[in-house]
Design an enzyme around this catalytic site. Structure first.
Site, PDB file in Angstrom:
ATOM      1  N   HIS A 282       0.858  -1.195   0.000  1.00 42.18           N
ATOM      2  CA  HIS A 282       0.000   0.000   0.000  1.00 42.18           C
ATOM      3  C   HIS A 282       0.893   1.244   0.000  1.00 42.18           C
ATOM      4  O   HIS A 282       1.232   1.790   1.047  1.00 42.18           O
ATOM      5  CB  HIS A 282      -0.935  -0.022   1.213  1.00 42.18           C
ATOM      6  CG  HIS A 282      -1.916  -1.140   1.172  1.00 42.18           C
ATOM      7  ND1 HIS A 282      -3.145  -1.031   0.550  1.00 42.18           N
ATOM      8  CD2 HIS A 282      -1.840  -2.411   1.625  1.00 42.18           C
ATOM      9  CE1 HIS A 282      -3.791  -2.183   0.640  1.00 42.18           C
ATOM     10  NE2 HIS A 282      -3.022  -3.034   1.285  1.00 42.18           N
TER      11      HIS A 282
ATOM     12  N   GLU B 225      -0.361   0.842  -5.976  1.00 41.34           N
ATOM     13  CA  GLU B 225       0.081  -0.346  -5.240  1.00 41.34           C
ATOM     14  C   GLU B 225       0.504  -1.457  -6.201  1.00 41.34           C
ATOM     15  O   GLU B 225      -0.274  -1.841  -7.071  1.00 41.34           O
ATOM     16  CB  GLU B 225      -1.053  -0.896  -4.362  1.00 41.34           C
ATOM     17  CG  GLU B 225      -1.717   0.111  -3.466  1.00 41.34           C
ATOM     18  CD  GLU B 225      -2.927  -0.499  -2.757  1.00 41.34           C
ATOM     19  OE1 GLU B 225      -3.037  -1.746  -2.724  1.00 41.34           O
ATOM     20  OE2 GLU B 225      -3.753   0.261  -2.250  1.00 41.34           O
TER      21      GLU B 225
END
Length: 294
Positions: A149, A253
């Protein structure tokens, strides 16, 4: 482990007294990673500018169990990790390890070792190498999805474009993961976006026109790429995000989502993400993305 014992990193106290590791390459070039969640919370360039976005409301590092429990557990420094390829340059790095607790095994009944190396290169590049091994003694395989992330700090989201994902198929999380094909232009931002791009290239570029900076994302073992920005309405409903934060962040991501990874006992999966920030002096439309992505 004191800094004198390992010249590569130092252990310090961070927010709420939590332990964090500090990696340094020069006076200003640095990275920080918390043992809580294995969160990399800072990545600074040679001018001391923060390259990662951190919420203006960041305090407890979030409670997002929906993103998996690894981000809500205390990791340990791995004193004797299995070898990774050695580097010719004097990189600063730390090896972390996570193993399941008894409570974890109740919710997800599989033994594993999750190792992560956080590496700050001599040119300021930040590399995360993750290795997940199935250590089940009962012979059972397990399956998982994976995503780094990564939240980039940008000057103004409406002045940012992403190149390298043109013409690819994606799943739109705002439309029940319906499958679409991206158009031939670079991705720009004018409303909420939450897409999973499939079979993506190993390099993606994020161009910040105002800062004249390009982030280059290089990845291995991670076929997908998630692009996310909540925009104004969604931001107001996210408790650990300030109302205006969406203007200065972009999440890109590296992920393995469409095809989950399955490991038999003894098998290991490895994924790698390298982030670099390079100056780019251009005005919109003058950059040849193929040169950036080569």
């Amino acid at each position: 482990m004191a800094a004198t014992e390992h010249p590569s990193f130092e252990l310090a106290k961070g927010i709420n007294g939590l332990d964090k590791i500090v990696l340094r390459q020069s006076r200003y070039r640095s990275a920080e990673v918390y043992l809580y969640g294995g969160h990399v919370t800072s990545w600074k360039n040679e001018n001391g500018e923060e390259l990662l976005y951190l919420s203006s409301k960041f305090s407890n590092l979030g409670t997002l169990e929906s993103h998996g429990f690894a981000r809500n557990r205390i990791w340990e420094v791995d004193a004797s990790p299995p070898p990774l390829p050695t580097y010719s340059s004097p990189n600063a790095f730390v090896d972390l390890i996570l193993r399941p607790t008894e409570d974890d095994l109740k919710t997800w009944p599989h033994n594993f070792e999750f190792r992560m190396r956080v590496d700050l290169g001599s040119e300021g590049e930040l590399t995360l190498t993750s290795r997940i091994r199935n250590t089940n003694a009962d012979g059972k395989p397990f399956t998982f999805t994976f995503a780094y992330h990564t939240y980039f700090s940008v000057s103004d989201i409406s002045e940012v474009r992403v190149e390298g994902l043109e013409t690819l198929d994606y799943l739109d999380n705002l439309k029940n993961r319906e499958r679409f094909t991206e158009q031939g232009d670079a991705i720009t931002f004018e409303s909420e976006i939450d897409k999973i791009y499939l079979s993506t290239p190993t390099k993606i570029a994020i161009l910040d026109h105002e800062k004249k900076r390009t982030f280059v994302v290089r990845k291995d073992g991670l076929a997908d790429a998630v692009v996310w920005n909540p925009w104004d309405k969604k931001s107001k409903s996210i408790s650990d995000l300030g109302d205006e934060d969406y203007k200065h962040m972009l999440c890109v991501e590296a992920a393995a989502v469409e095809r989950p990874i399955t490991l038999k006992p003894g098998e290991e999966w490895k994924g790698r993400l390298e982030l670099s920030a390079v100056p780019s002096s251009y005005s919109s439309g003058q950059l040849d993305p193929k040169k950036v992505l080569q």
